[in-house]
Design an enzyme around this catalytic site. Sequence first.
Site, PDB file in Angstrom:
ATOM      1  N   CYS A 154     -10.209  -4.995   0.266  1.00  0.00           N
ATOM      2  CA  CYS A 154     -11.298  -4.010   0.289  1.00  0.00           C
ATOM      3  C   CYS A 154     -12.157  -4.135  -0.973  1.00  0.00           C
ATOM      4  CB  CYS A 154     -10.724  -2.598   0.413  1.00  0.00           C
ATOM      5  SG  CYS A 154     -10.055  -1.949  -1.130  1.00  0.00           S
ATOM      6  N   ASN A 195       0.842  -1.194   0.000  1.00  0.00           N
ATOM      7  CA  ASN A 195       0.000   0.000   0.000  1.00  0.00           C
ATOM      8  C   ASN A 195       0.881   1.250   0.000  1.00  0.00           C
ATOM      9  OD1 ASN A 195       0.603  -0.863   2.689  1.00  0.00           O
ATOM     10  ND2 ASN A 195      -1.063   0.351   3.530  1.00  0.00           N
ATOM     11  N   CYS A 228     -10.458  -3.232  -4.313  1.00  0.00           N
ATOM     12  CA  CYS A 228      -9.539  -4.290  -4.771  1.00  0.00           C
ATOM     13  C   CYS A 228     -10.308  -5.491  -5.294  1.00  0.00           C
ATOM     14  CB  CYS A 228      -8.595  -4.700  -3.647  1.00  0.00           C
ATOM     15  SG  CYS A 228      -7.386  -3.408  -3.310  1.00  0.00           S
ATOM     16  N   GLU A 276      -2.853  -4.821  -3.065  1.00  0.00           N
ATOM     17  CA  GLU A 276      -3.328  -5.785  -4.069  1.00  0.00           C
ATOM     18  C   GLU A 276      -3.290  -5.174  -5.467  1.00  0.00           C
ATOM     19  OE1 GLU A 276      -4.699  -4.910  -1.189  1.00  0.00           O
ATOM     20  OE2 GLU A 276      -6.187  -6.365  -0.516  1.00  0.00           O
ATOM     21  N   GLU A 298       0.385   5.242   0.531  1.00  0.00           N
ATOM     22  CA  GLU A 298      -0.572   6.251   0.986  1.00  0.00           C
ATOM     23  C   GLU A 298      -0.198   7.638   0.478  1.00  0.00           C
ATOM     24  OE1 GLU A 298      -0.980   5.636   5.243  1.00  0.00           O
ATOM     25  OE2 GLU A 298      -2.115   3.788   4.858  1.00  0.00           O
TER      26      GLU A 298
END
Length: 134
Positions: free
Chosen positions: A96, A46, A99, A59, A48
């Site tokens: 999530c 990830n 994804c 992902e 950010e």
Amino acid sequence: MTLTPEERANLCNAAQEAAKSAYAKYSNFRVGAAVLAGDQIYIGVNVENASYGLTICAERVALCSAIAQGERAFRAIAVACIDADPNLGLRSLVPCGNCRQVIAELAETAEIIICGSDKSFALSDLLPLHFKLD
Ligand code: THU
């Protein structure tokens, strides 16, 4: 085809190692992902952003990296949330919604592996009746 226990362990190791490189300075929730195409592993983390909505999940980074390297057929995607509170359970470990839709586009038949648990899912378990144009 389901992964062998060795392939699953290798893929989760890759995801867990990758997670250590996550750029998660706002949430401190580091995530690593590893996708398996043939016998090649592609990782993602990830990343950010101060403008929070621009954050991209591990992902999607892994899948996009593999796509950029010419891969199109994915056997599995493993997700490792190495900072998840163990008391929060599976809900804090699964991909999530964004994804899930990207997995539907790029890796519809891939096994979705939740590292740190013994769980695997098919996309249809996580996103039934997903949006599709072909
Ligand atoms: N995150 C992922 O990388 N993958 C998911 O499927 C869920 C959430 C990231 C986004 C954000 O950087 C952090 O986890 C907390 O939501």
